[in-house]
Design a protein around this motif. Structure first.
Motif, PDB file in Angstrom:
ATOM      1  N   MET A   1       0.816  -1.183   0.000  1.00 55.96           N
ATOM      2  CA  MET A   1       0.000   0.000   0.000  1.00 55.96           C
ATOM      3  C   MET A   1       0.867   1.258   0.000  1.00 55.96           C
ATOM      4  SD  MET A   1      -3.092   0.879  -0.097  1.00 55.96           S
ATOM      5  CE  MET A   1      -4.293   2.029   0.354  1.00 55.96           C
ATOM      6  N   LYS A   2       1.940   1.245   0.810  1.00 57.26           N
ATOM      7  CA  LYS A   2       2.825   2.399   0.864  1.00 57.26           C
ATOM      8  C   LYS A   2       3.490   2.643  -0.482  1.00 57.26           C
ATOM      9  CE  LYS A   2       4.218   2.470   5.707  1.00 57.26           C
ATOM     10  NZ  LYS A   2       5.360   2.378   6.623  1.00 57.26           N
ATOM     11  N   ARG A   3       3.821   1.587  -1.170  1.00 57.74           N
ATOM     12  CA  ARG A   3       4.493   1.722  -2.467  1.00 57.74           C
ATOM     13  C   ARG A   3       3.592   2.404  -3.480  1.00 57.74           C
ATOM     14  NH1 ARG A   3       8.047  -3.743  -3.455  1.00 57.74           N
ATOM     15  NH2 ARG A   3       9.240  -3.556  -1.544  1.00 57.74           N
ATOM     16  N   ILE A   4       2.306   2.096  -3.440  1.00 57.57           N
ATOM     17  CA  ILE A   4       1.369   2.723  -4.371  1.00 57.57           C
ATOM     18  C   ILE A   4       1.258   4.218  -4.077  1.00 57.57           C
ATOM     19  CG2 ILE A   4      -1.064   2.817  -5.057  1.00 57.57           C
ATOM     20  CD1 ILE A   4      -1.160  -0.213  -4.661  1.00 57.57           C
ATOM     21  N   VAL A   5       1.218   4.573  -2.800  1.00 56.75           N
ATOM     22  CA  VAL A   5       1.146   5.986  -2.410  1.00 56.75           C
ATOM     23  C   VAL A   5       2.391   6.713  -2.903  1.00 56.75           C
ATOM     24  CG1 VAL A   5       1.125   7.587  -0.460  1.00 56.75           C
ATOM     25  CG2 VAL A   5      -0.358   5.581  -0.442  1.00 56.75           C
ATOM     26  N   TRP A   6       3.577   6.139  -2.660  1.00 53.32           N
ATOM     27  CA  TRP A   6       4.808   6.793  -3.068  1.00 53.32           C
ATOM     28  C   TRP A   6       4.931   6.851  -4.587  1.00 53.32           C
ATOM     29  CZ3 TRP A   6       6.914  10.063  -0.123  1.00 53.32           C
ATOM     30  CH2 TRP A   6       6.905   9.887   1.256  1.00 53.32           C
ATOM     31  N   LEU A   7       4.410   5.837  -5.267  1.00 53.17           N
ATOM     32  CA  LEU A   7       4.391   5.863  -6.729  1.00 53.17           C
ATOM     33  C   LEU A   7       3.522   7.012  -7.210  1.00 53.17           C
ATOM     34  CD1 LEU A   7       5.127   4.559  -9.461  1.00 53.17           C
ATOM     35  CD2 LEU A   7       3.031   3.198  -9.228  1.00 53.17           C
ATOM     36  N   GLY A   8       2.373   7.185  -6.606  1.00 49.47           N
ATOM     37  CA  GLY A   8       1.483   8.301  -6.960  1.00 49.47           C
ATOM     38  C   GLY A   8       2.129   9.646  -6.698  1.00 49.47           C
ATOM     39  N   VAL A   9       2.815   9.770  -5.566  1.00 50.56           N
ATOM     40  CA  VAL A   9       3.520  11.016  -5.248  1.00 50.56           C
ATOM     41  C   VAL A   9       4.607  11.281  -6.281  1.00 50.56           C
ATOM     42  CG1 VAL A   9       5.048  12.125  -3.571  1.00 50.56           C
ATOM     43  CG2 VAL A   9       3.002  10.925  -2.786  1.00 50.56           C
ATOM     44  N   GLY A  10       5.346  10.267  -6.646  1.00 53.34           N
ATOM     45  CA  GLY A  10       6.404  10.423  -7.642  1.00 53.34           C
ATOM     46  C   GLY A  10       5.864  10.819  -8.997  1.00 53.34           C
ATOM     47  N   VAL A  11       4.757  10.217  -9.409  1.00 49.06           N
ATOM     48  CA  VAL A  11       4.138  10.570 -10.686  1.00 49.06           C
ATOM     49  C   VAL A  11       3.655  12.010 -10.653  1.00 49.06           C
ATOM     50  CG1 VAL A  11       2.156  10.092 -12.168  1.00 49.06           C
ATOM     51  CG2 VAL A  11       3.529   8.208 -11.304  1.00 49.06           C
ATOM     52  N   ALA A  12       3.036  12.410  -9.560  1.00 44.26           N
ATOM     53  CA  ALA A  12       2.538  13.784  -9.438  1.00 44.26           C
ATOM     54  C   ALA A  12       3.691  14.787  -9.510  1.00 44.26           C
ATOM     55  CB  ALA A  12       1.770  13.958  -8.135  1.00 44.26           C
ATOM     56  N   ILE A  13       4.779  14.503  -8.827  1.00 43.24           N
ATOM     57  CA  ILE A  13       5.949  15.394  -8.867  1.00 43.24           C
ATOM     58  C   ILE A  13       6.524  15.451 -10.280  1.00 43.24           C
ATOM     59  CG2 ILE A  13       8.336  15.659  -8.072  1.00 43.24           C
ATOM     60  CD1 ILE A  13       7.370  14.642  -5.341  1.00 43.24           C
ATOM     61  N   GLY A  14       6.560  14.314 -10.943  1.00 39.35           N
ATOM     62  CA  GLY A  14       7.059  14.282 -12.316  1.00 39.35           C
ATOM     63  C   GLY A  14       6.204  15.110 -13.265  1.00 39.35           C
ATOM     64  N   VAL A  15       4.898  15.011 -13.125  1.00 40.78           N
ATOM     65  CA  VAL A  15       3.990  15.788 -13.983  1.00 40.78           C
ATOM     66  C   VAL A  15       4.154  17.277 -13.731  1.00 40.78           C
ATOM     67  CG1 VAL A  15       1.548  16.303 -14.401  1.00 40.78           C
ATOM     68  CG2 VAL A  15       2.311  13.940 -14.282  1.00 40.78           C
ATOM     69  N   ILE A  16       4.219  17.669 -12.464  1.00 36.87           N
ATOM     70  CA  ILE A  16       4.392  19.084 -12.132  1.00 36.87           C
ATOM     71  C   ILE A  16       5.730  19.598 -12.655  1.00 36.87           C
ATOM     72  CG2 ILE A  16       4.695  20.705 -10.218  1.00 36.87           C
ATOM     73  CD1 ILE A  16       2.633  18.977  -8.676  1.00 36.87           C
ATOM     74  N   ALA A  17       6.788  18.825 -12.499  1.00 40.26           N
ATOM     75  CA  ALA A  17       8.101  19.233 -12.995  1.00 40.26           C
ATOM     76  C   ALA A  17       8.091  19.379 -14.511  1.00 40.26           C
ATOM     77  CB  ALA A  17       9.159  18.222 -12.564  1.00 40.26           C
ATOM     78  N   TYR A  18       7.440  18.460 -15.199  1.00 40.75           N
ATOM     79  CA  TYR A  18       7.351  18.537 -16.659  1.00 40.75           C
ATOM     80  C   TYR A  18       6.608  19.799 -17.092  1.00 40.75           C
ATOM     81  CZ  TYR A  18       6.113  17.456 -21.468  1.00 40.75           C
ATOM     82  OH  TYR A  18       5.950  17.524 -22.819  1.00 40.75           O
ATOM     83  N   GLN A  19       5.510  20.135 -16.400  1.00 40.60           N
ATOM     84  CA  GLN A  19       4.757  21.339 -16.732  1.00 40.60           C
ATOM     85  C   GLN A  19       5.598  22.585 -16.501  1.00 40.60           C
ATOM     86  OE1 GLN A  19       1.283  20.952 -14.277  1.00 40.60           O
ATOM     87  NE2 GLN A  19       0.141  19.818 -15.847  1.00 40.60           N
TER      88      GLN A  19
END
Length: 70
Positions: A1-19
């Motif tokens: 469960m923790k891995r999914i949360v951290w994966l989501g956080v990482g994806v969100a940070i990646g999207v924001i950085a790309y923008q």
């Protein structure tokens, strides 16, 4: 469960950085700088218009208050 949360956080940070990188890249181009300067000039002009309008309203109030409007 923790891995999914951290994966989501990482994806969100990646999207924001790309923008942010895409936005910075478009602002760095000559057209982006011109657009930014144009927007700044429009904002300053709009602010000056609002100040002039407010000054006119206040002057009219003072003239009415002092009885200078004949």
């Amino acid at each position: 469960m923790k891995r999914i949360v951290w994966l989501g956080v990482g994806v969100a940070i990646g999207v924001i950085a790309y923008q942010k990188i895409t936005e910075a890249r478009s602002m760095a181009s000559p057209g982006g700088v011109n657009r930014a300067i144009g927007q700044l000039a429009d904002s300053i002009s709009h602010f000056a218009d609002q100040v002039r309008e407010g000054m006119g309203e206040r002057e009219a109030e003072l003239r009415r208050g002092l009885g200078l409007d004949s």
